[in-house]
Design a protein around this motif. Structure first.
Motif, mmCIF file in Angstrom:
data_model
loop_
_atom_site.group_PDB
_atom_site.id
_atom_site.type_symbol
_atom_site.label_atom_id
_atom_site.label_comp_id
_atom_site.label_asym_id
_atom_site.label_seq_id
_atom_site.Cartn_x
_atom_site.Cartn_y
_atom_site.Cartn_z
ATOM 1 N N ILE A 119 0.809 -1.221 0.000
ATOM 2 C CA ILE A 119 0.000 0.000 0.000
ATOM 3 C C ILE A 119 0.841 1.270 0.000
ATOM 4 N N ALA A 120 1.956 1.267 0.737
ATOM 5 C CA ALA A 120 2.787 2.473 0.799
ATOM 6 C C ALA A 120 3.395 2.786 -0.568
ATOM 7 N N ARG A 121 3.876 1.764 -1.260
ATOM 8 C CA ARG A 121 4.483 1.975 -2.578
ATOM 9 C C ARG A 121 3.442 2.434 -3.589
ATOM 10 N N VAL A 122 2.241 1.857 -3.504
ATOM 11 C CA VAL A 122 1.176 2.266 -4.422
ATOM 12 C C VAL A 122 0.869 3.748 -4.236
ATOM 13 N N GLY A 123 0.787 4.183 -2.976
ATOM 14 C CA GLY A 123 0.483 5.590 -2.708
ATOM 15 C C GLY A 123 1.513 6.532 -3.299
ATOM 16 N N VAL A 124 2.790 6.193 -3.164
ATOM 17 C CA VAL A 124 3.851 7.048 -3.709
ATOM 18 C C VAL A 124 3.798 7.042 -5.236
ATOM 19 N N ILE A 125 3.629 5.862 -5.835
ATOM 20 C CA ILE A 125 3.577 5.769 -7.297
ATOM 21 C C ILE A 125 2.443 6.622 -7.853
ATOM 22 N N LYS A 156 9.146 11.807 3.124
ATOM 23 C CA LYS A 156 8.264 11.272 4.163
ATOM 24 C C LYS A 156 6.875 11.896 4.068
ATOM 25 N N GLU A 157 6.841 13.179 3.691
ATOM 26 C CA GLU A 157 5.548 13.867 3.582
ATOM 27 C C GLU A 157 4.707 13.277 2.444
ATOM 28 N N LEU A 158 5.370 12.980 1.317
ATOM 29 C CA LEU A 158 4.639 12.388 0.203
ATOM 30 C C LEU A 158 4.170 10.976 0.558
ATOM 31 N N GLN A 159 5.010 10.219 1.243
ATOM 32 C CA GLN A 159 4.611 8.887 1.683
ATOM 33 C C GLN A 159 3.404 8.951 2.614
ATOM 34 N N ALA A 160 3.421 9.920 3.516
ATOM 35 C CA ALA A 160 2.306 10.068 4.449
ATOM 36 C C ALA A 160 1.022 10.435 3.724
ATOM 37 N N HIS A 161 1.149 11.324 2.735
ATOM 38 C CA HIS A 161 -0.035 11.709 1.983
ATOM 39 C C HIS A 161 -0.565 10.542 1.154
#
Length: 221
Positions: free
Chosen positions: A68-74, A106-111
């Protein structure tokens, strides 16, 4: 989160009660300009997912959730690559042109995780359309307060689908894609209704002091 699109006080997991239903719905999702979409002009976007499509979404989400974290960043890296103007809605990222740096942010990952959380909650409410509607409607209202244009909602859904395909590999089928497209179409349209309902309320509130001033003046005449 440092983001105009989904600020730190936005909570997608809102409680729903019979008294907290969204206002009269507006808006089938299409590619009209924002000025073409208004709360009092458009009908409610129908929820068109079949039981089979709900099952496809749930099954594919089980796989996507593992990464899920990688999908969010992509999703957001692709969003910024294909629609650079979207970065203007993110005051932490608008001046960052190095995408490798963004990937480590980290901010982009959190978003990204926050948006994935909204998708997860939406998947969990596929059989509770009143709660699903309220969830998306209230998030749209919040986005109005952060001045995030409704057109961005469509972009995020499209980039999610692009990010999901290589992860699901052979499990990504035309039927799975159509199911996700229908869900995002509904969510984006409902968020848009929330955005314009909030905008309309803000506009009406801004007129109150002016009206009060006129009435006070008339009383003194």
């Amino acid at each position: 989160m440092g983001c105009a699109v989904s600020g730190p006080n936005v909570n997608p997991d809102l409680a729903v009660s019979e008294e907290q239903r969204s206002p009269s719905p507006k808006g089938a999702l299409d590619l009209k300009t924002d000025s073409d979409h208004r709360d009092d002009e458009e009908p409610k976007e129908p929820f068109l997912l079949s039981e089979a499509q709900k099952g496809l979404i749930r099954a594919s989400w089980e796989t996507l959730h593992k990464d899920i974290a990688r999908v969010g960043v992509i999703v957001f890296i692709r969003l910024f690559e294909t629609h650079p103007e979207c970065k203007d809605a993110f005051f932490l990222f608008r001046d960052v042109d190095d995408f490798q740096r963004l990937k480590r942010s980290k901010e982009l990952q959190a978003h990204g995780l926050r948006v994935m959380s909204f998708i997860e909650k939406s998947v969990g409410r596929l059989d509770q359309t009143d709660k699903l509607e309220y969830l998306a409607f209230e998030l749209g209202r919040s986005h109005c307060r952060y001045q995030a244009a409704p057109k961005y909602y469509e972009y995020v859904g499209a980039q999610f689908i692009q990010a999901a395909q290589p992860i699901l590999k052979d499990d990504w089928t035309p039927e799975v894609e159509t199911a996700w497209e229908n869900l995002f179409k509904y969510l984006a349209a409902t968020m848009r209704r929330g955005f314009y309902a909030e905008e309309k309320m803000k506009d009406s509130q801004s007129l109150l002091p002016r009206k009060a001033g006129v009435e006070s003046t008339l009383k003194r005449i």
